[in-house]
Design an enzyme around this catalytic site. Sequence first.
Site, short mmCIF file in Angstrom:
data_model
loop_
_atom_site.label_atom_id
_atom_site.label_comp_id
_atom_site.label_asym_id
_atom_site.label_seq_id
_atom_site.Cartn_x
_atom_site.Cartn_y
_atom_site.Cartn_z
N GLY A 125 0.82 -1.21 0.00
CA GLY A 125 0.00 0.00 0.00
C GLY A 125 0.85 1.26 0.00
N LEU A 126 1.04 1.82 -1.18
CA LEU A 126 1.79 3.09 -1.29
C LEU A 126 0.87 4.19 -1.83
CD1 LEU A 126 4.55 4.59 -1.18
CD2 LEU A 126 4.91 3.87 -3.55
N LEU A 234 9.83 -0.72 -5.57
CA LEU A 234 9.27 -0.48 -6.91
C LEU A 234 10.27 -0.83 -7.99
CD1 LEU A 234 7.34 2.89 -6.40
CD2 LEU A 234 6.44 0.57 -6.33
N GLN A 275 1.32 -6.86 -47.93
CA GLN A 275 2.47 -6.13 -47.39
C GLN A 275 2.11 -5.35 -46.13
OE1 GLN A 275 4.00 -3.79 -50.62
NE2 GLN A 275 4.80 -5.57 -51.70
N GLU A 359 3.18 1.39 -11.39
CA GLU A 359 4.63 1.29 -11.18
C GLU A 359 5.38 2.41 -11.90
OE1 GLU A 359 6.37 -0.66 -9.33
OE2 GLU A 359 4.89 -2.15 -8.72
N THR A 361 4.09 5.85 -14.34
CA THR A 361 3.50 5.91 -15.68
C THR A 361 4.62 6.02 -16.72
OG1 THR A 361 3.37 8.32 -15.80
CG2 THR A 361 1.52 7.20 -14.73
N HIS A 362 4.23 5.77 -17.96
CA HIS A 362 5.17 5.89 -19.09
C HIS A 362 5.87 7.25 -19.05
CE1 HIS A 362 6.41 4.96 -23.26
NE2 HIS A 362 6.19 6.24 -23.52
C1 LIG Z 1 -4.75 -2.02 -11.73
C2 LIG Z 1 -3.84 -1.20 -10.86
C3 LIG Z 1 -3.15 -1.81 -9.81
C4 LIG Z 1 -2.33 -1.05 -8.96
N1 LIG Z 1 -1.69 -1.67 -7.90
C5 LIG Z 1 -1.04 -0.88 -6.98
C6 LIG Z 1 -0.51 -1.48 -5.79
O1 LIG Z 1 -0.58 -2.71 -5.59
N2 LIG Z 1 0.07 -0.67 -4.86
C7 LIG Z 1 0.15 0.69 -5.04
O2 LIG Z 1 0.67 1.37 -4.14
N3 LIG Z 1 -0.32 1.28 -6.17
C8 LIG Z 1 -0.92 0.52 -7.14
N4 LIG Z 1 -1.44 1.12 -8.29
C9 LIG Z 1 -1.38 2.57 -8.43
C10 LIG Z 1 -0.43 3.05 -9.50
O3 LIG Z 1 0.90 2.88 -9.12
C11 LIG Z 1 -0.79 4.52 -9.82
O4 LIG Z 1 -2.02 4.50 -10.51
C12 LIG Z 1 0.29 5.22 -10.64
O5 LIG Z 1 1.42 5.50 -9.83
C13 LIG Z 1 -0.21 6.55 -11.25
O6 LIG Z 1 -0.83 7.34 -10.29
P1 LIG Z 1 -2.28 7.97 -10.60
O7 LIG Z 1 -3.16 6.91 -11.15
O8 LIG Z 1 -2.71 8.65 -9.35
O9 LIG Z 1 -2.04 9.01 -11.75
P2 LIG Z 1 -1.54 10.55 -11.59
O10 LIG Z 1 -0.29 10.57 -10.77
O11 LIG Z 1 -2.68 11.38 -11.15
O12 LIG Z 1 -1.17 10.87 -13.10
C14 LIG Z 1 -2.17 11.17 -14.07
C15 LIG Z 1 -1.46 11.57 -15.36
O13 LIG Z 1 -0.66 12.74 -15.12
C16 LIG Z 1 0.67 12.49 -15.54
N5 LIG Z 1 1.60 13.20 -14.65
C17 LIG Z 1 1.63 13.20 -13.30
N6 LIG Z 1 2.66 13.93 -12.85
C18 LIG Z 1 3.31 14.39 -13.95
C19 LIG Z 1 4.48 15.20 -14.16
N7 LIG Z 1 5.21 15.67 -13.14
N8 LIG Z 1 4.83 15.48 -15.43
C20 LIG Z 1 4.14 14.98 -16.48
N9 LIG Z 1 3.04 14.22 -16.35
C21 LIG Z 1 2.64 13.93 -15.10
C22 LIG Z 1 0.85 10.98 -15.45
O14 LIG Z 1 1.90 10.52 -16.30
C23 LIG Z 1 -0.52 10.50 -15.89
O15 LIG Z 1 -0.58 10.46 -17.29
C24 LIG Z 1 -2.21 0.35 -9.19
C25 LIG Z 1 -2.87 0.94 -10.27
C26 LIG Z 1 -3.67 0.18 -11.10
C27 LIG Z 1 -4.39 0.83 -12.25
#
Ligand SMILES: Cc1cc2nc3c(=O)[nH]c(=O)nc-3n(C[C@H](O)[C@H](O)[C@H](O)COP(=O)(O)OP(=O)(O)OC[C@H]3O[C@@H](n4cnc5c(N)ncnc54)[C@H](O)[C@@H]3O)c2cc1C
Length: 394
Positions: A125-126, A234, A275, A359, A361-362
Amino acid sequence: MELDSLLSEEERLVRGAVRQFVDDKVKPIIEECHREGRTPLELVPEMGQLNLFGATLHEYGLPGLNNVAYGLIMQELERGDSGLRSFVSVQSSLVMYPIHAFGSAAQRDRWLPALASGQAIGCFGLTEPDFGSNPGGMRTTARKAGGDWVLNGAKQWITNGTLAEVAVVWARTEDGIRGFLVEKGTPGFTAADQHGKFSLRASTTSELGFHDCRVPADAILPKTDGLRSALMCLNQARYGIAWGGLGAAMECYYTALEYSKQRVQFGGQPIACHQLVQEKLAWMITEITKGQLLALQMGRLKDQDRLKHFHVSMGKRNNVWVARESARLAREILGANGIVDDYPVIRHMLNIESVYTYEGTHDIHGLIIGEAVTGIPAYNPPERSEKPMPAGAR
Ligand SMILES: Cc1cc2nc3c(=O)[nH]c(=O)nc-3n(C[C@H](O)[C@H](O)[C@H](O)COP(=O)(O)OP(=O)(O)OC[C@H]3O[C@@H](n4cnc5c(N)ncnc54)[C@H](O)[C@@H]3O)c2cc1C
């Protein structure tokens, strides 16, 4: 590219054993699990027997495999399903790894054998509702109360949250961010599943709540030291995802290749003779092969303790992108059949959207690589002036 010539016999044997398991046990049930939105828990004991949990550890009868063999396990599991690979990633890299690296001897003895066999399931849980890409902003707190710790806060998007006997929970203390082991059933600890997912449906995703949740003094992972400890976990998981993404890509590629050789359209010829179709297959096999060479070099560096976090970002970012593009190209090649679960492609295509986001985002991995090459961190937006725009300015 004769990649097998770069693998040891043990690495090939491990890959073969997991491929067999996925073919025999996972593929026959996984579409049904995805439709029903359930984790295939019936596979957990056998995954324990196959030593798929904590495979790189030496203690407690675990095989102490090298990191390339571990990566190949992730690749093969994700040929089956990204949700299944997520289960093993969380159990191995996000629960067993921190207990092994940061836990006390008593915590290790209590949890590692149970987690290795699959008798116990763990979660990590992070992420919080308001802090995903920026976990350092977390609001969950742990304060000392007598000899105990009291946790308050919420975590979201937690894989295996409701299934877990033990949660590795990151919380802010007076001394910075630390990790805690919170057991299922602890008063004040709640877990509830998140619904409505169109991705990773064969995996359980949950919210965790901590409301004056009191855990004993020895629930803290004693060697955790700030957010960097969580990021070390991570890094382990992201390394596995760099291999896993390729597994999803390979499954989509092979499905599309076979389909294109069978499906006949104009002139009584299979669509593989066009092709435009061949170009898609050529793109996939080329990018998958490049991704495998990248993953393999990452594994060799990791075995020598030379793998840096920005290498891991490069692998995760590139290989999951390859998987995402390959899934889309394969879906195109399958035509209408690409949208039904008679074939695995649409499931992989949906799954990979989660893998692209979790883990790191891209784009966040792009920023990590950008910081490594420029020396300039670009995570925070530039300061904005509060001054109103001058009149007439557009
Ligand atoms: C199916 C699933 C399982 C998961 N399992 C776990 C788990 O077991 N434990 C856990 O702790 N977490 C888990 N996660 C959470 C996951 O790690 C987060 O969803 C991820 O870190 C992205 O955070 P967010 O969804 O809040 O997106 P946000 O941080 O809100 O980002 C939204 C968008 O903004 C962009 N963005 C954010 N900041 C910036 C920046 N500085 N510059 C440019 N672009 C930016 C991002 O790239 C993204 O496109 C899980 C997520 C999913 C979908």
